[in-house]
Design a protein around this motif. Structure first.
Motif, PDB file in Angstrom:
ATOM      1  N   GLU A 284       0.806  -1.020   0.293  1.00  6.97           N
ATOM      2  CA  GLU A 284      -0.373  -0.005   0.059  1.00  6.97           C
ATOM      3  C   GLU A 284       1.086   1.247   0.129  1.00  6.97           C
ATOM      4  O   GLU A 284       1.199   1.716   1.117  1.00  6.97           O
ATOM      5  N   ASP A 285       0.306   1.983  -1.031  1.00  3.91           N
ATOM      6  CA  ASP A 285       1.523   3.438  -0.962  1.00  3.91           C
ATOM      7  C   ASP A 285       1.204   4.335  -0.312  1.00  3.91           C
ATOM      8  O   ASP A 285       1.676   5.754   0.031  1.00  3.91           O
ATOM      9  N   GLU A 286      -0.171   4.596   0.219  1.00  7.83           N
ATOM     10  CA  GLU A 286      -0.372   5.258   1.778  1.00  7.83           C
ATOM     11  C   GLU A 286      -0.232   5.039   3.190  1.00  7.83           C
ATOM     12  O   GLU A 286      -1.017   4.070   3.182  1.00  7.83           O
TER      13      GLU A 286
ATOM     14  N   ASP B 166      -3.228  -3.444  -3.101  1.00 10.87           N
ATOM     15  CA  ASP B 166      -3.829  -1.354  -3.107  1.00 10.87           C
ATOM     16  C   ASP B 166      -3.480  -2.471  -4.595  1.00 10.87           C
ATOM     17  O   ASP B 166      -2.974  -2.507  -5.238  1.00 10.87           O
TER      18      ASP B 166
ATOM     19  N   GLY C 269      -4.121   0.259  -6.627  1.00 14.88           N
ATOM     20  CA  GLY C 269      -3.393   1.573  -7.242  1.00 14.88           C
ATOM     21  C   GLY C 269      -2.621   1.679  -6.382  1.00 14.88           C
ATOM     22  O   GLY C 269      -2.125   2.010  -5.786  1.00 14.88           O
TER      23      GLY C 269
ATOM     24  N   LYS D   7     -12.564   0.740  -0.180  1.00 11.05           N
ATOM     25  CA  LYS D   7     -11.547   1.861   0.291  1.00 11.05           C
ATOM     26  C   LYS D   7     -12.559   2.818   0.858  1.00 11.05           C
ATOM     27  O   LYS D   7     -14.095   3.184   0.130  1.00 11.05           O
TER      28      LYS D   7
HETATM   29 CA    CA Z   1      -3.157   3.671  -3.492  1.00  9.10          CA
END
Ligand code: CA
Length: 223
Positions: free
Chosen positions: A9-11, A54, A56, A103
């Motif tokens: 997950e990039d967030e 994730d 994205g 989400k």
């Molecule tokens: Ca993302």
């Protein structure tokens, strides 16, 4: 089984909340932000038990990560998605996902889903054999424990064990068990079943492997 769960997950805020919920539940979170790192982690010696992925991601999308992953791993994957068209792709495509969460989601709900997926995939525990008949010693081992049986209790249990699932009438049991005893009554059988049950209960209080068939007799319940 590994307790490590890989979070891709990039967030960071989302990853942190998932990691916190996982730690609270006794898991070990491992966090990466890129799909390529996720694939590297799955080639490392200590392979995670499950991936939260994730859709994205900055370097490639989650579907591509999953497709590459499936070429060498069956690790369960739970997708995190933000948009309904992504859900359509997860559901509609054969990409080998085990579940998905949209989400915004509750990290506790996600951990509950993780538990469900892991439980579904866990191998059933190897149970000790219920009964083991040792004829040379005239002994029965029940759930790994030798039973302390009288001669007639032993013969009665042996008769039931030799016909699992079959109802044996009191007359049939008397023929088999009390063949050498001239004066037996129906209630002799019942009394011995009762004492035998008491001894089995000492080993496993929750189980009653001998079934009573009213007016017919007794049988050994299927394991
Ligand atoms: Ca993302």
């Amino acid at each position: 089984m590994s307790r490590t769960i890989l979070i891709v997950e990039d967030e960071l805020a989302i990853a942190d909340s998932i990691a916190y919920a996982l730690r609270t539940d006794g898991f070990t979170p491992l966090h990466v932000t890129l799909g390529g790192q996720a694939l590297d982690a799955m080639r490392a010696p200590d392979v995670p038990a499950l991936i939260v992925l994730d859709v994205g991601l900055p370097d490639m999308n989650g579907f591509e990560v999953c497709r590459l992953l499936r070429q060498f791993s069956n690790v369960p994957v739970i997708f995190l998605t933000a948009r309904s068209d992504e859900i359509d792709r997860i559901v509609g495509l054969e990409i080998g996902a085990d579940d998905y969460v949209t989400k915004p989601f509750s990290p506790r709900e996600l951990v509950a889903r993780i538990r469900v997926v892991l439980r579904r995939l866990a191998p059933a525990p190897a149970a000790a054999p219920r009964f083991e008949l040792r004829e040379p010693e005239a002994r029965v081992i029940y759930r790994g424990q030798p039973l302390d049986l009288t001669r007639y209790e032993y013969l009665l249990l042996k008769a039931l064990l030799e016909h699992p699932g079959h109802v044996l009438s009191r007359a049939q049991l008397m023929d088999r068990v009390w063949a050498d005893a001239p004066d037996t009554l129906d209630r002799t059988v019942d009394a011995h079943v009762k004492s035998l049950r008491a001894k089995l209960r000492l080993v496993d209080p929750a189980a009653d492997p001998i079934q009573t068939h009213r007016g017919m007799g007794y049988s050994l319940a299927p394991a």
